[in-house]
Design a protein around this motif. Structure first.
Motif, PDB file in Angstrom:
ATOM      1  N   ASN A  90       0.816  -1.214   0.000  1.00 48.63           N
ATOM      2  CA  ASN A  90       0.000   0.000   0.000  1.00 48.63           C
ATOM      3  C   ASN A  90       0.850   1.264   0.000  1.00 48.63           C
ATOM      4  OD1 ASN A  90      -2.410  -1.393  -0.128  1.00 48.63           O
ATOM      5  ND2 ASN A  90      -2.527  -1.628   2.099  1.00 48.63           N
ATOM      6  N   ILE A  91       2.017   1.162   0.604  1.00 50.91           N
ATOM      7  CA  ILE A  91       2.934   2.316   0.560  1.00 50.91           C
ATOM      8  C   ILE A  91       3.372   2.534  -0.893  1.00 50.91           C
ATOM      9  CG2 ILE A  91       5.130   3.249   1.397  1.00 50.91           C
ATOM     10  CD1 ILE A  91       4.772   1.434   3.895  1.00 50.91           C
ATOM     11  N   GLY A  92       3.653   1.440  -1.586  1.00 51.73           N
ATOM     12  CA  GLY A  92       4.025   1.535  -2.994  1.00 51.73           C
ATOM     13  C   GLY A  92       2.903   2.118  -3.838  1.00 51.73           C
ATOM     14  N   LYS A  93       1.686   1.633  -3.594  1.00 50.41           N
ATOM     15  CA  LYS A  93       0.546   2.145  -4.366  1.00 50.41           C
ATOM     16  C   LYS A  93       0.328   3.632  -4.103  1.00 50.41           C
ATOM     17  CE  LYS A  93      -2.225  -2.097  -4.667  1.00 50.41           C
ATOM     18  NZ  LYS A  93      -3.414  -2.790  -4.097  1.00 50.41           N
ATOM     19  N   ALA A  94       0.534   4.034  -2.870  1.00 55.79           N
ATOM     20  CA  ALA A  94       0.373   5.451  -2.534  1.00 55.79           C
ATOM     21  C   ALA A  94       1.417   6.286  -3.271  1.00 55.79           C
ATOM     22  CB  ALA A  94       0.479   5.648  -1.023  1.00 55.79           C
ATOM     23  N   ALA A  95       2.641   5.755  -3.339  1.00 59.01           N
ATOM     24  CA  ALA A  95       3.707   6.475  -4.053  1.00 59.01           C
ATOM     25  C   ALA A  95       3.343   6.648  -5.522  1.00 59.01           C
ATOM     26  CB  ALA A  95       5.032   5.710  -3.914  1.00 59.01           C
TER      27      ALA A  95
ATOM     28  N   VAL B  41      -1.816  21.348   8.837  1.00 52.25           N
ATOM     29  CA  VAL B  41      -1.944  19.893   8.874  1.00 52.25           C
ATOM     30  C   VAL B  41      -3.409  19.503   8.681  1.00 52.25           C
ATOM     31  CG1 VAL B  41      -1.573  17.799  10.230  1.00 52.25           C
ATOM     32  CG2 VAL B  41       0.058  19.709  10.379  1.00 52.25           C
ATOM     33  N   TYR B  42      -3.631  18.631   7.714  1.00 47.94           N
ATOM     34  CA  TYR B  42      -4.966  18.103   7.444  1.00 47.94           C
ATOM     35  C   TYR B  42      -4.980  16.630   7.818  1.00 47.94           C
ATOM     36  CZ  TYR B  42      -5.449  22.311   4.593  1.00 47.94           C
ATOM     37  OH  TYR B  42      -5.496  23.613   4.161  1.00 47.94           O
ATOM     38  N   ALA B  43      -6.011  16.194   8.517  1.00 47.25           N
ATOM     39  CA  ALA B  43      -6.151  14.783   8.862  1.00 47.25           C
ATOM     40  C   ALA B  43      -7.277  14.191   8.033  1.00 47.25           C
ATOM     41  CB  ALA B  43      -6.462  14.628  10.347  1.00 47.25           C
ATOM     42  N   THR B  44      -6.964  13.146   7.275  1.00 45.49           N
ATOM     43  CA  THR B  44      -8.027  12.545   6.454  1.00 45.49           C
ATOM     44  C   THR B  44      -8.826  11.540   7.277  1.00 45.49           C
ATOM     45  OG1 THR B  44      -6.547  10.789   5.686  1.00 45.49           O
ATOM     46  CG2 THR B  44      -6.720  12.738   4.309  1.00 45.49           C
ATOM     47  N   THR B  45     -10.115  11.682   7.191  1.00 37.49           N
ATOM     48  CA  THR B  45     -11.001  10.660   7.740  1.00 37.49           C
ATOM     49  C   THR B  45     -12.149  10.521   6.757  1.00 37.49           C
ATOM     50  OG1 THR B  45     -12.421  12.190   8.934  1.00 37.49           O
ATOM     51  CG2 THR B  45     -10.518  11.349  10.131  1.00 37.49           C
ATOM     52  N   VAL B  46     -12.701   9.324   6.665  1.00 37.89           N
ATOM     53  CA  VAL B  46     -13.823   9.143   5.752  1.00 37.89           C
ATOM     54  C   VAL B  46     -15.095   9.631   6.420  1.00 37.89           C
ATOM     55  CG1 VAL B  46     -15.244   7.450   4.551  1.00 37.89           C
ATOM     56  CG2 VAL B  46     -12.768   7.285   4.453  1.00 37.89           C
ATOM     57  N   ARG B  47     -15.209   9.290   7.676  1.00 36.54           N
ATOM     58  CA  ARG B  47     -16.401   9.716   8.410  1.00 36.54           C
ATOM     59  C   ARG B  47     -16.003  10.763   9.431  1.00 36.54           C
ATOM     60  NH1 ARG B  47     -17.847   4.401   7.029  1.00 36.54           N
ATOM     61  NH2 ARG B  47     -15.912   3.703   7.905  1.00 36.54           N
ATOM     62  N   LYS B  48     -16.911  11.636   9.680  1.00 41.91           N
ATOM     63  CA  LYS B  48     -16.682  12.562  10.784  1.00 41.91           C
ATOM     64  C   LYS B  48     -16.842  11.795  12.082  1.00 41.91           C
ATOM     65  CE  LYS B  48     -19.373  15.650   9.085  1.00 41.91           C
ATOM     66  NZ  LYS B  48     -20.329  16.761   8.929  1.00 41.91           N
TER      67      LYS B  48
ATOM     68  N   SER C 190       2.176  22.517   3.855  1.00 39.31           N
ATOM     69  CA  SER C 190       0.993  21.762   4.255  1.00 39.31           C
ATOM     70  C   SER C 190       1.301  20.272   4.275  1.00 39.31           C
ATOM     71  CB  SER C 190      -0.159  22.012   3.269  1.00 39.31           C
ATOM     72  OG  SER C 190      -0.510  23.377   3.250  1.00 39.31           O
ATOM     73  N   ALA C 191       0.678  19.577   5.230  1.00 40.68           N
ATOM     74  CA  ALA C 191       0.804  18.120   5.293  1.00 40.68           C
ATOM     75  C   ALA C 191      -0.585  17.517   5.338  1.00 40.68           C
ATOM     76  CB  ALA C 191       1.579  17.716   6.545  1.00 40.68           C
ATOM     77  N   ILE C 192      -0.732  16.384   4.656  1.00 48.33           N
ATOM     78  CA  ILE C 192      -1.986  15.631   4.747  1.00 48.33           C
ATOM     79  C   ILE C 192      -1.668  14.286   5.395  1.00 48.33           C
ATOM     80  CG2 ILE C 192      -3.947  14.679   3.486  1.00 48.33           C
ATOM     81  CD1 ILE C 192      -3.489  16.690   1.295  1.00 48.33           C
ATOM     82  N   LEU C 193      -2.369  13.987   6.488  1.00 46.60           N
ATOM     83  CA  LEU C 193      -2.154  12.738   7.223  1.00 46.60           C
ATOM     84  C   LEU C 193      -3.128  11.665   6.743  1.00 46.60           C
ATOM     85  CD1 LEU C 193      -2.068  14.057  10.934  1.00 46.60           C
ATOM     86  CD2 LEU C 193      -0.134  13.814   9.324  1.00 46.60           C
ATOM     87  N   PHE C 194      -2.596  10.480   6.518  1.00 41.56           N
ATOM     88  CA  PHE C 194      -3.423   9.322   6.160  1.00 41.56           C
ATOM     89  C   PHE C 194      -3.185   8.234   7.205  1.00 41.56           C
ATOM     90  CE2 PHE C 194      -2.429  11.611   2.303  1.00 41.56           C
ATOM     91  CZ  PHE C 194      -3.642  11.636   1.608  1.00 41.56           C
ATOM     92  N   GLY C 195      -4.260   7.649   7.718  1.00 44.70           N
ATOM     93  CA  GLY C 195      -4.126   6.666   8.789  1.00 44.70           C
ATOM     94  C   GLY C 195      -3.799   5.264   8.307  1.00 44.70           C
TER      95      GLY C 195
ATOM     96  N   ASN D 104      -9.949   2.811   0.144  1.00 43.86           N
ATOM     97  CA  ASN D 104      -8.721   2.320   0.764  1.00 43.86           C
ATOM     98  C   ASN D 104      -7.651   3.415   0.770  1.00 43.86           C
ATOM     99  OD1 ASN D 104      -7.387   2.295  -1.718  1.00 43.86           O
ATOM    100  ND2 ASN D 104      -7.906   0.143  -2.105  1.00 43.86           N
ATOM    101  N   LEU D 105      -6.510   3.067   1.369  1.00 42.17           N
ATOM    102  CA  LEU D 105      -5.458   4.070   1.545  1.00 42.17           C
ATOM    103  C   LEU D 105      -5.028   4.692   0.212  1.00 42.17           C
ATOM    104  CD1 LEU D 105      -3.334   5.541   3.243  1.00 42.17           C
ATOM    105  CD2 LEU D 105      -1.920   3.476   3.186  1.00 42.17           C
ATOM    106  N   ALA D 106      -4.711   3.835  -0.750  1.00 41.56           N
ATOM    107  CA  ALA D 106      -4.208   4.370  -2.022  1.00 41.56           C
ATOM    108  C   ALA D 106      -5.265   5.207  -2.739  1.00 41.56           C
ATOM    109  CB  ALA D 106      -3.737   3.229  -2.929  1.00 41.56           C
TER     110      ALA D 106
END
Lengths: 247, 247
Positions: free
Chosen positions: B22-27, B82-89, B113-118, B148-150
């Motif tokens: 998944n790290i590869g797919k994100a890249a 900093v932005y935190a990604t969440t699908v649901r509030k 800016s940074a975007i955080l993915f869990g 999903n993450l990617a």
């Protein structure tokens, strides 16, 4: 979610998809954004495909309702607006739109829209692209463009969902383009007449010439009345002349 | 691509990612849209991870330059936004923005800016979210949300690229419509042929029929090559047939 007119909900057509897993991923990507109508043109490994379900992660409804077609033309026969996705331009002479532009069109025009996605390795073939009025291209890093099928699908689905909230109630009262099968009838009529006149010569150029003809006749987006008028014109032209002043 | 001020290029932070794949797919997803700065907070299986490379499909530069951090706080220490990604509030009391809104901010505000993915299974923890000034949520089908993450990464990367305005959508190299006199030549050619076939009948309707014909031929906006092709087609059609299979 508010009920949308069916015209504003695109059909996603996977043309000759190779892996069941990717069909499942595409279904998942679609349903995330509220799209559920998938059509499959000759999936390589047949249908249903046992690999599709697990990859769909619960989007089974999309797979269960997927319709199967023998040709791309049949898959879009009822659609007025056909978009062909390609990552790179390939010498096409059709208008090129982004997912955002296509989505804007889809949610505001009359007649159903279809988006074509090609096989994983090779993408859409020239004949598939020829069916489309427009090319849909995701603007991408020119130095690294590596979008897979499910990614192309999710970007298109995401863009569509962004635009459905922007739907303007104002309806154009322009007739929608004729269904693809009407257009095909017109194109075949042209081809039949031209064949009888020896237009397609030399034979080695026939396919290319037919694609050019299809391109010219696809672009206008004629409605069914216009197509009917043109059929009448062709019938007229194939009748013997009443005099010798023609040409 | 034009150099952007670094402030306008977000850092993507994968917090405790589980699978190297998944790290590869994100890249791969990032680099498709011109983003190359990835940071990893305690990847579960250590780093480097042999599964990441193949999944990156050539986006190795992103993996090679990935920086590793012990905590999320350290990973975003140099970032102003900093932005935190969440699908649901999740009962958070922070402003919630869409990828489009976040992207608009990122390309126009000063400071990185940074975007955080869990992590894949669980998403970001409350402590990670607490670091963020805003929540980034992809608007999604409430009845089926399964990003999903990617996929989350590619949607954010795509939106960012849409907003940086420097990536031009693929330029149409479609030819402009033919000059009006070319179009008129085509229309007159049609009329001449159709007159010889007795198409304009009854005479009282001739003007209206001609207007209809003009409308049909004007709408497409054919370019001069297409007009020339159509003139050739008309000339062909006015020739005697080579056989009797026409119609």
């Amino acid at each position: 979610m508010i009920e949308l007119p069916k015209d504003h909900i695109p059909v996603f057509v996977l043309v000759r998809p190779q892996l069941g897993e990717n069909i499942g991923k595409a279904a998942r990507a679609m349903l995330n954004f509220g799209l559920a109508e998938m059509r499959l043109v000759v999936p390589r490994d047949g249908w249903p495909n046992p690999s599709a379900g697990p990859a769909a992660s619960g989007a089974d409804i999309v797979l269960e309702n997927a319709q199967i077609f023998e040709t791309t033309a049949e898959a879009v026969a009822d659609c007025a607006h056909v978009y062909a996705t390609t990552v790179r331009k390939r010498g096409v002479t059709k208008p090129v739109v982004t997912p955002a532009q296509a989505s804007q069109e889809i949610v505001s025009q009359q007649g159903r829209s279809a988006i074509l996605f090609g096989p994983e390795r090779s993408g859409l073939e020239t004949d598939d692209v020829a069916l489309a009025r427009k090319i849909l291209t995701v603007p991408i890093n020119p130095e690294f463009s590596s979008l897979n099928l499910a990614q192309a699908v999710i970007l298109c689905a995401y863009e569509w969902s962004r635009h459905q909230h922007l739907v303007q109630p104002t309806q154009e009262d322009v007739l929608p383009p004729a269904p693809q099968e009407d257009l095909d009838g017109l194109i075949r009529h042209f081809e039949r007449l031209l064949e009888s006149k020896g237009y397609f010569f030399p034979e080695t150029r026939t396919d290319a010439t037919k694609r050019t003809l299809r391109g010219i006749l696809t672009r206008p987006g004629w409605n069914h009345l216009e197509v009917r008028t043109l059929r009448g014109i062709l019938s007229s032209l194939s009748r013997p002349s009443r005099d010798r002043t023609e040409g």
